[in-house]
Design an enzyme around this catalytic site. Structure first.
Site, PDB file in Angstrom:
ATOM      1  N   ASP A  47      18.500  46.242  58.431  1.00  0.00           N
ATOM      2  CA  ASP A  47      17.815  45.152  57.746  1.00  0.00           C
ATOM      3  C   ASP A  47      18.809  44.060  57.366  1.00  0.00           C
ATOM      4  O   ASP A  47      18.538  42.864  57.523  1.00  0.00           O
ATOM      5  CB  ASP A  47      17.109  45.698  56.507  1.00  0.00           C
ATOM      6  CG  ASP A  47      16.460  44.613  55.673  1.00  0.00           C
ATOM      7  OD1 ASP A  47      15.523  43.974  56.172  1.00  0.00           O
ATOM      8  OD2 ASP A  47      16.887  44.406  54.525  1.00  0.00           O
ATOM      9  N   GLU A 118      14.559  48.086  62.953  1.00  0.00           N
ATOM     10  CA  GLU A 118      15.744  47.777  62.138  1.00  0.00           C
ATOM     11  C   GLU A 118      16.787  48.880  62.244  1.00  0.00           C
ATOM     12  O   GLU A 118      18.000  48.607  62.250  1.00  0.00           O
ATOM     13  CB  GLU A 118      15.329  47.577  60.685  1.00  0.00           C
ATOM     14  CG  GLU A 118      14.551  46.288  60.457  1.00  0.00           C
ATOM     15  CD  GLU A 118      14.148  46.090  59.023  1.00  0.00           C
ATOM     16  OE1 GLU A 118      13.920  44.929  58.629  1.00  0.00           O
ATOM     17  OE2 GLU A 118      14.050  47.088  58.272  1.00  0.00           O
TER      18      GLU A 118
END
Length: 222
Positions: A47, A118
């Site tokens: 992320d 992610e």
């Protein structure tokens, strides 16, 4: 270990040789399997790598002000966008899910697809470094970066422009109610334009309530 099919899927996605497969297997593995090594920590890392990669691209390719850059960044790194890209590359069938998660439709879950996308970025960062992870993001996000994602006007800005364009007074926002405990407050905001109308919305913050009220006003009157 990874199947031949998953290896063949991953290498062009990553753009690099896989090397040690254990980290890639972890990136694809959902917690419902009971495996200690799953994607959660890698998703946390990915992320941040995704955010920096997209922020740098926006800085280099857009002359917009900080507020608009932040708006685009939030849209481009959102779970919905990550899931959309995961679907586009066909990630779902390669994820490792527990029986219940798979039976519940986990292979097409926006949350799981976004998180695993992610996690793969985080794994690429760990194995090959930031430059390789950044190239991966830029390649997979290329169409999205060049498109209109995140460029929709903020509802409050759109309402203000509508009022000016129609020679109306500027919108006036008023907090009409606040309820609930401090850690879970609910705010109700009303927005009104003189001689046009008014609309209300409730949310967990005053700012979000104002945004939703502006959206509701535009839906009703614009």
């Amino acid at each position: 270990m990874l199947s031949e099919t998953t290896r063949a899927f991953l290498e062009p996605v990553i753009g690099q040789p896989l090397g040690d497969e254990t980290i890639w297997l972890a990136a694809l593995t959902h917690g419902s399997t009971g495996e200690k090594r799953n994607y959660e920590r890698l998703e946390f890392l990915g992320d941040r790598v995704l955010g920096l990669s997209v922020a740098e691209w926006l800085y280099q390719h857009s002359g917009e002000a900080e507020g608009r850059l932040s708006q685009r960044l939030n849209a481009l790194v959102s779970r919905a966008t990550c899931a959309s890209i995961a679907r586009a590359i066909g990630l779902g069938p390669h994820m490792v899910l527990g029986k219940q998660a798979r039976d519940d439709g986990g292979a097409d879950s926006e949350n799981i697809l976004g998180d695993v996308m992610e996690a793969l970025i985080g794994a690429c960062f760990l194995v090959h470094g930031f430059e390789a992870a950044q190239k991966m993001v830029r390649r997979l996000w290329a169409t999205t970066l060049e498109g209109k994602t995140g460029q929709r006007k903020h509802p409050k800005s759109a309402l203000q422009e509508w009022a000016a364009g129609n020679r109306r007074r500027m919108p006036e926002y008023k907090l009409v109610d606040r309820s609930g405990p401090d850690h879970a407050s609910q705010f109700t905001v009303e927005v009104a334009i003189h001689n046009v109308g008014r609309a209300q919305a409730t949310a967990n913050s005053k700012q979000e309530a104002e945004t939703l009220a502006a959206e509701e006003f535009m839906r009703k009157f614009a």
